[in-house]
Design a protein around this motif. Structure first.
Motif, PDB file in Angstrom:
ATOM      1  N   GLN A 161     -92.229  10.917  84.391  1.00 27.70           N
ATOM      2  CA  GLN A 161     -93.432  11.264  85.134  1.00 27.70           C
ATOM      3  C   GLN A 161     -94.012   9.799  85.332  1.00 27.70           C
ATOM      4  OE1 GLN A 161     -97.592  12.657  84.442  1.00 27.70           O
ATOM      5  NE2 GLN A 161     -96.584  14.344  84.807  1.00 27.70           N
ATOM      6  N   TYR A 162     -94.339   9.659  86.708  1.00 29.31           N
ATOM      7  CA  TYR A 162     -95.127   8.267  87.018  1.00 29.31           C
ATOM      8  C   TYR A 162     -96.163   8.672  88.181  1.00 29.31           C
ATOM      9  CZ  TYR A 162     -90.628   6.386  85.950  1.00 29.31           C
ATOM     10  OH  TYR A 162     -89.367   6.078  85.326  1.00 29.31           O
ATOM     11  N   ILE A 163     -97.267   7.815  87.982  1.00 26.38           N
ATOM     12  CA  ILE A 163     -98.471   7.642  88.811  1.00 26.38           C
ATOM     13  C   ILE A 163     -98.059   6.953  90.187  1.00 26.38           C
ATOM     14  CG2 ILE A 163    -100.883   7.113  88.989  1.00 26.38           C
ATOM     15  CD1 ILE A 163    -100.316   9.107  86.924  1.00 26.38           C
ATOM     16  N   ASP A 164     -98.152   7.637  91.132  1.00 23.72           N
ATOM     17  CA  ASP A 164     -97.603   7.192  92.492  1.00 23.72           C
ATOM     18  C   ASP A 164     -98.732   6.453  93.264  1.00 23.72           C
ATOM     19  OD1 ASP A 164     -96.096   6.306  94.700  1.00 23.72           O
ATOM     20  OD2 ASP A 164     -95.457   8.476  95.116  1.00 23.72           O
ATOM     21  N   TYR A 165     -98.276   4.969  93.636  1.00 19.62           N
ATOM     22  CA  TYR A 165     -99.309   4.364  94.338  1.00 19.62           C
ATOM     23  C   TYR A 165     -98.820   3.981  95.759  1.00 19.62           C
ATOM     24  CZ  TYR A 165    -102.787   4.248  90.774  1.00 19.62           C
ATOM     25  OH  TYR A 165    -103.770   4.636  89.674  1.00 19.62           O
ATOM     26  N   LEU A 166     -97.656   4.760  95.940  1.00 19.85           N
ATOM     27  CA  LEU A 166     -97.174   4.748  97.322  1.00 19.85           C
ATOM     28  C   LEU A 166     -97.545   5.747  98.076  1.00 19.85           C
ATOM     29  CD1 LEU A 166     -94.015   2.683  96.802  1.00 19.85           C
ATOM     30  CD2 LEU A 166     -95.985   1.825  97.669  1.00 19.85           C
ATOM     31  N   MET A 167     -97.410   6.850  97.550  1.00 15.56           N
ATOM     32  CA  MET A 167     -97.736   8.373  97.995  1.00 15.56           C
ATOM     33  C   MET A 167     -96.822   8.825  99.497  1.00 15.56           C
ATOM     34  SD  MET A 167     -99.623   9.677  95.676  1.00 15.56           S
ATOM     35  CE  MET A 167    -100.097  11.076  96.365  1.00 15.56           C
ATOM     36  N   GLY A 168     -95.466   8.467  99.161  1.00 13.39           N
ATOM     37  CA  GLY A 168     -94.799   8.973 100.766  1.00 13.39           C
ATOM     38  C   GLY A 168     -95.053   8.081 101.485  1.00 13.39           C
ATOM     39  N   TRP A 169     -95.402   6.733 101.033  1.00 13.79           N
ATOM     40  CA  TRP A 169     -95.425   5.636 101.981  1.00 13.79           C
ATOM     41  C   TRP A 169     -96.810   6.012 102.994  1.00 13.79           C
ATOM     42  CZ3 TRP A 169     -92.503   1.806 100.285  1.00 13.79           C
ATOM     43  CH2 TRP A 169     -91.653   2.060  99.646  1.00 13.79           C
ATOM     44  N   GLY A 170     -97.876   6.504 102.284  1.00 10.68           N
ATOM     45  CA  GLY A 170     -99.148   6.423 102.755  1.00 10.68           C
ATOM     46  C   GLY A 170     -99.221   7.961 103.525  1.00 10.68           C
ATOM     47  N   CYS A 171     -98.424   8.700 103.502  1.00 15.95           N
ATOM     48  CA  CYS A 171     -98.571   9.969 103.887  1.00 15.95           C
ATOM     49  C   CYS A 171     -99.315  10.959 103.265  1.00 15.95           C
ATOM     50  CB  CYS A 171     -97.038  10.721 104.106  1.00 15.95           C
ATOM     51  SG  CYS A 171     -96.039   9.830 105.479  1.00 15.95           S
ATOM     52  N   GLY A 172     -99.215  10.996 101.762  1.00 18.14           N
ATOM     53  CA  GLY A 172     -99.870  11.859 101.063  1.00 18.14           C
ATOM     54  C   GLY A 172    -101.321  11.584 100.627  1.00 18.14           C
ATOM     55  N   LEU A 173    -101.966  11.338 101.641  1.00 16.23           N
ATOM     56  CA  LEU A 173    -103.438  11.171 101.554  1.00 16.23           C
ATOM     57  C   LEU A 173    -104.202  12.171 100.631  1.00 16.23           C
ATOM     58  CD1 LEU A 173    -105.688   9.051 101.825  1.00 16.23           C
ATOM     59  CD2 LEU A 173    -106.190  10.331 104.178  1.00 16.23           C
ATOM     60  N   LEU A 174    -103.711  13.439 100.770  1.00 15.36           N
ATOM     61  CA  LEU A 174    -104.400  14.681 100.294  1.00 15.36           C
ATOM     62  C   LEU A 174    -103.790  14.950  98.857  1.00 15.36           C
ATOM     63  CD1 LEU A 174    -105.169  16.954 103.199  1.00 15.36           C
ATOM     64  CD2 LEU A 174    -106.681  15.300 102.061  1.00 15.36           C
ATOM     65  N   GLY A 175    -102.711  14.076  98.479  1.00  2.79           N
ATOM     66  CA  GLY A 175    -102.112  14.483  97.210  1.00  2.79           C
ATOM     67  C   GLY A 175    -100.729  15.212  97.672  1.00  2.79           C
ATOM     68  N   TYR A 176     -99.776  14.858  96.777  1.00  2.00           N
ATOM     69  CA  TYR A 176     -98.564  15.889  96.869  1.00  2.00           C
ATOM     70  C   TYR A 176     -98.836  17.156  96.659  1.00  2.00           C
ATOM     71  CZ  TYR A 176     -95.674  11.488  96.493  1.00  2.00           C
ATOM     72  OH  TYR A 176     -95.253  10.194  96.737  1.00  2.00           O
TER      73      TYR A 176
END
Length: 537
Positions: A161-176
């Motif tokens: 498990q990873y804490i993601d700081y790219l979030m789908g290259w900025g798409c996941g503003l509301l979270g995955y």
């Protein structure tokens, strides 16, 4: 000599060798005249050019990517410093051969290795966080392929498990996998996605966007940001009858934007006169000069109005209302349009956009990323008269722009953005993260800090030597990946889903990574710690 070869390595693994050599001769090793000859088990493996000249008593650090031998047992690397010759064989400089011995052991097949080799075999283009490295000396390994993602956490195919700081290259503003977005898309699955007739949600979403953004009276859609950036450029050219675009920031991968990089780098033919001309963010004097130079031929001035990433070591500057007001006036005085590329800043900048926060209203606005909260959709909105005059003359009809599932996601995401102050939540977390990392840097005496607006931050190093800065940045990214934090070039894009637990885990990961960096900086022993290829710095 310092190197990163452990006593044992797995067979058939992709590996980055790092090596630091000190010039203990009395002559300078000149770049272009001296190189390193590297032999594996007596056979030439590769020849390395020096990245720079090396004076006596100074050091050089080099790296190379290779596959470890598959045969188990003992193996030997030999490194020779040689003088290049145009007419005869390379001549060793009389220095003793440097020898590194290691043992190859059987490697267990993993899902990550299998997928990595499939990518290599098919020449597929995809992002691999450690450039294909999967194994590390300490056994922690590196992520390459995802299995699933929820909230701000992504799980790779090995179950890590990873804490993601790219979030789908900025798409996941509301979270995955946001529950409301998932439900909206799930409800839409009763219909097909791509229809012959336009689905009624397309004009509905377009109208909502026009209500949310000042001055917008029309909209069209695409599947990614590059689509609508290209549509904006074509629309501006068709509307004004002019060819030149002045731009600042990143606006995608399509031909109009990348042709300046040259044919060999892009496959896009070059022309005698570049019609897309860059300018520096916040440099009003340069814009004025370019408008004078191209007087009567500029169709639009296009820019990321806030938080553009201007380089791998920054800066990442906030929106400047004075600059934006002046550039709008200059563009309109010239008869050109003003285009804001808010693909990244839209819905995450305070107020929901730079134009909301500053009151500077562009003629056209490009939106994407967070627009549909992770589903593929982008939008171009702007003045109704521009669309009415030119939208039918730009040859823009993407097949998938009416994707029902993406429109369902956008419809629900826009409702959330109207109900909640998403930028305040994201920026609140971002500021706490910035403070935590900056405190660690200060306490560990690391010359680094977090810069940029809290929704788009970057860790940068106050190191004037670009080569040393690259080593520092690469090592920190490497150690973060090992410790469950996913980023590239130390870019940080927080989301609504990043919570207190994520913050604490991130803080601990940075503490460990920066501690390793401090150890490597002590005695300049970077080669002993590095395991992945260098990242841009």
């Amino acid at each position: 000599m310092t190197h990163n070869f452990p006593a044992q390595l797995p067979g058939g693994e992709v590996r980055t060798g790092w090596l630091t050599l000190e010039n203990r001769t009395t002559i300078e090793w000149q770049q272009g005249k001296v190189k390193l000859l590297i032999d594996l088990d007596g056979a030439r493996m590769l020849e390395l050019e020096l990245p720079h000249a090396v004076a006596p008593a100074k050091c050089v650090t080099v790296h190379w990517v290779f596959r470890t031998p598959t045969a188990t047992g003992s193996h030997e690397l030999q490194i020779v410093v040689a003088e290049q010759s145009l007419t005869t064989r390379d001549h060793p400089l009389g220095l003793p051969r440097v020898s590194i011995t290691f043992e190859i052991v059987d490697a267990s097949e993993t899902v990550t290795r299998r997928l990595r080799d499939q990518v290599y075999g098919s020449s597929a283009r995809c992002w691999l966080p450690a450039d294909g490295m999967t194994w590390s000396n300490d056994g922690l390994g590196f992520p390459q392929f995802a299995r699933e993602a929820r909230g701000c956490r992504i799980i790779d195919v090995e179950g890590r498990q990873y804490i993601d700081y790219l979030m789908g290259w900025g798409c996941g503003l509301l979270g995955y996998a946001n529950e409301r977005i998932q439900r909206a898309v799930g409800d839409a699955l009763k219909s097909a996605s791509i229809l012959t007739l336009t689905h009624h949600w397309m004009p509905e979403v377009g109208e909502t966007l026009c209500e949310m953004f000042p001055g917008a009276g029309a909209a069209t859609f695409g599947k990614n940001g590059s689509d609508v950036c290209t549509a904006a450029v074509r629309l501006a050219r068709a509307y004004t009858g002019r060819p030149v675009i002045l731009f600042s920031g990143y606006h995608g991968w399509q031909d109009w934007y990348v042709e300046r990089l040259g044919f060999s780098a892009t496959g896009v033919p070059t022309r005698d006169e570049m019609l897309a001309v860059p300018f520096e963010f916040n440099n009003l004097q340069q814009v004025t000069e370019l408008l004078d130079l191209h007087h009567g031929r500029v169709a639009a001035v296009m820019l990321e109005p806030g938080g553009p990433l201007e380089g791998s070591n920054g800066p990442v500057r906030e929106a400047d209302p004075i600059f934006l007001k002046e550039i709008a006036a200059l563009a309109h005085k010239e008869g050109a349009l003003l285009i804001f590329d808010e693909i990244m800043s839209g819905f995450r900048h305070p107020g929901g956009s730079v134009q909301h926060a500053t009151g500077i209203v562009p003629d056209l606005t490009c939106l994407g990323k967070a627009l549909s909260a992770g589903m593929p959709l982008s939008a171009l909105i702007g003045r109704r008269e521009i669309f009415a005059s030119a939208i039918g003359r730009i040859c823009y009809e993407p097949t998938f722009k009416g994707d029902v599932y993406a429109l369902a996601a956008a419809r629900e995401a826009l409702s959330i953005y109207r109900e909640q102050d998403v930028p305040a939540l994201v920026c609140g977390f971002g500021n706490r993260l910035r403070m935590a990392i900056n405190d660690l840097c200060e306490n560990l005496h690391i010359p680094a800090k977090v810069i940029g607006p809290p929704y788009r931050m970057l860790v940068v190093f106050a190191e004037p030597d670009s080569r040393r800065r690259t080593l520092m940045k690469t090592l920190v990214q490497q150690e973060l990946l090992k410790r469950g934090v996913l980023t590239t070039q130390l870019l940080l894009l927080p989301s609504v889903a990043h919570d207190d637990k994520a913050l604490e885990r991130t803080r601990r990961a940075f503490e460990s990574a920066l501690t390793v960096l401090a150890e490597a900086m002590d005695g300049e022993r970077f080669a002993a710690y590095l395991e992945i290829p260098p990242v841009p710095a």
